[in-house]
Design a protein around this motif. Sequence first.
Motif, mmCIF file in Angstrom:
data_model
loop_
_atom_site.group_PDB
_atom_site.id
_atom_site.type_symbol
_atom_site.label_atom_id
_atom_site.label_comp_id
_atom_site.label_asym_id
_atom_site.label_seq_id
_atom_site.Cartn_x
_atom_site.Cartn_y
_atom_site.Cartn_z
ATOM 1 N N GLY A 1 48.264 13.571 24.654
ATOM 2 C CA GLY A 1 47.110 12.984 25.315
ATOM 3 C C GLY A 1 47.478 11.689 26.006
ATOM 4 O O GLY A 1 48.475 11.043 25.657
ATOM 5 N N PHE A 2 46.676 11.315 27.004
ATOM 6 C CA PHE A 2 46.916 10.085 27.748
ATOM 7 C C PHE A 2 45.564 9.529 28.153
ATOM 8 O O PHE A 2 44.817 10.160 28.899
ATOM 9 N N VAL A 3 45.237 8.345 27.628
ATOM 10 C CA VAL A 3 43.961 7.690 27.924
ATOM 11 C C VAL A 3 44.252 6.300 28.481
ATOM 12 O O VAL A 3 45.032 5.546 27.899
ATOM 13 N N VAL A 4 43.629 5.979 29.609
ATOM 14 C CA VAL A 4 43.827 4.677 30.260
ATOM 15 C C VAL A 4 42.793 3.693 29.728
ATOM 16 O O VAL A 4 41.591 3.963 29.732
ATOM 17 N N HIS A 5 43.264 2.542 29.250
ATOM 18 C CA HIS A 5 42.419 1.549 28.596
ATOM 19 C C HIS A 5 41.163 1.200 29.376
ATOM 20 O O HIS A 5 40.068 1.161 28.815
ATOM 21 N N ILE B 1 33.743 4.810 24.370
ATOM 22 C CA ILE B 1 34.059 5.037 22.975
ATOM 23 C C ILE B 1 33.987 6.518 22.618
ATOM 24 O O ILE B 1 34.813 7.022 21.858
ATOM 25 N N ASP B 2 33.032 7.249 23.223
ATOM 26 C CA ASP B 2 32.919 8.663 22.889
ATOM 27 C C ASP B 2 34.118 9.445 23.400
ATOM 28 O O ASP B 2 34.579 10.395 22.760
ATOM 29 N N GLU B 3 34.656 9.037 24.573
ATOM 30 C CA GLU B 3 35.851 9.721 25.086
ATOM 31 C C GLU B 3 37.050 9.435 24.194
ATOM 32 O O GLU B 3 37.867 10.323 23.926
ATOM 33 N N LEU B 4 37.168 8.189 23.736
ATOM 34 C CA LEU B 4 38.292 7.845 22.868
ATOM 35 C C LEU B 4 38.237 8.648 21.573
ATOM 36 O O LEU B 4 39.254 9.193 21.121
ATOM 37 N N VAL B 5 37.059 8.739 20.977
ATOM 38 C CA VAL B 5 36.910 9.508 19.740
ATOM 39 C C VAL B 5 37.233 10.977 19.993
ATOM 40 O O VAL B 5 37.933 11.625 19.202
ATOM 41 N N LEU C 1 43.654 14.637 28.538
ATOM 42 C CA LEU C 1 44.000 13.699 29.603
ATOM 43 C C LEU C 1 42.708 13.084 30.106
ATOM 44 O O LEU C 1 41.759 13.807 30.412
ATOM 45 N N SER C 2 42.661 11.760 30.171
ATOM 46 C CA SER C 2 41.479 11.141 30.752
ATOM 47 C C SER C 2 41.366 11.616 32.198
ATOM 48 O O SER C 2 42.368 11.976 32.827
ATOM 49 N N SER D 1 41.064 10.251 35.027
ATOM 50 C CA SER D 1 41.906 9.565 36.006
ATOM 51 C C SER D 1 43.357 9.986 35.867
ATOM 52 O O SER D 1 44.067 10.174 36.854
ATOM 53 N N ALA D 2 43.825 10.158 34.623
ATOM 54 C CA ALA D 2 45.218 10.563 34.416
ATOM 55 C C ALA D 2 45.470 11.943 34.991
ATOM 56 O O ALA D 2 46.484 12.181 35.662
ATOM 57 N N GLY D 3 44.539 12.873 34.744
ATOM 58 C CA GLY D 3 44.692 14.207 35.304
ATOM 59 C C GLY D 3 44.655 14.181 36.821
ATOM 60 O O GLY D 3 45.442 14.854 37.485
ATOM 61 N N ALA D 4 43.744 13.390 37.385
ATOM 62 C CA ALA D 4 43.616 13.311 38.837
ATOM 63 C C ALA D 4 44.850 12.664 39.464
ATOM 64 O O ALA D 4 45.309 13.082 40.533
ATOM 65 N N ILE D 5 45.405 11.656 38.795
ATOM 66 C CA ILE D 5 46.586 10.981 39.314
ATOM 67 C C ILE D 5 47.769 11.935 39.385
ATOM 68 O O ILE D 5 48.478 12.015 40.389
#
Length: 236
Positions: A120-124, A129-133, A146-147, A149-153
């Motif tokens: 997984g990859f989450v951008v700070h 909070i719900d996405e992080l959980v 993948l958050s 933005s990460a997938g789109a990037i």
Amino acid sequence: MSSTTEPDGATRPPYDAPGDPVAELRLVLADDNPVVRTGMANLLATIDGLDVVGVARDGREAIELVEQLHPDLALLDVRMPQVDGIAAAQHIAATVPVLMLTHSDEPEVIAAALAAGARGFVVHSEFAIDELVAAVRTVAAGGVHLSPSAGAILAGAAALSMAGGNASAATGPAQTWGLSVREQEVMDLIAEGLTNSQVASRCYLSEKTVKNHVNRIFAKLGVTSRAEAVSLWLRR
């Protein structure tokens, strides 16, 4: 030596709806920024079912903590002294699922993290909070997150690379490893971070059929995990 465990004085108001069963997940967190490290540890400790058992200042300490504590998940920053997060992920991902939790959003960093074994990859700056959980629980359960933005990037970088006239673009469409049209559709959804159940709902298929598709996709791609499949697919 490894840093101390569990933030002092953390409270745990329930995050899930009353009555929902919550599986306890033991987490190790690594970040070289003391403010971010403490803040994230305290935030995670407030979530019912999440237990921050260790915090580390760099990748070396994270590796040591994982070996000592055997957590359910390791959350790693990318840029850290001594041993960075990607190098640490190469060691840790063999035994413990890894979620990158970082400010870095460069395409090459995201691809390198997935290639190192992160699931997984989450951008700070972009998660709620719900996405992080959701990311923590998905990755701990063996899924990929993948958050957006990460997938789109990654997808945008792949498209730009092909438009620039690289070898694969010059000789034909992106490599698909012999995947059928349906398998490509399933793989695209997996790359977006969807679970088998979500793919089944999106494609109007049974979950068993999706699992069969996933098994065939893995065999054709020559991979054994969703993270490997996503990394290879997004870099094609």
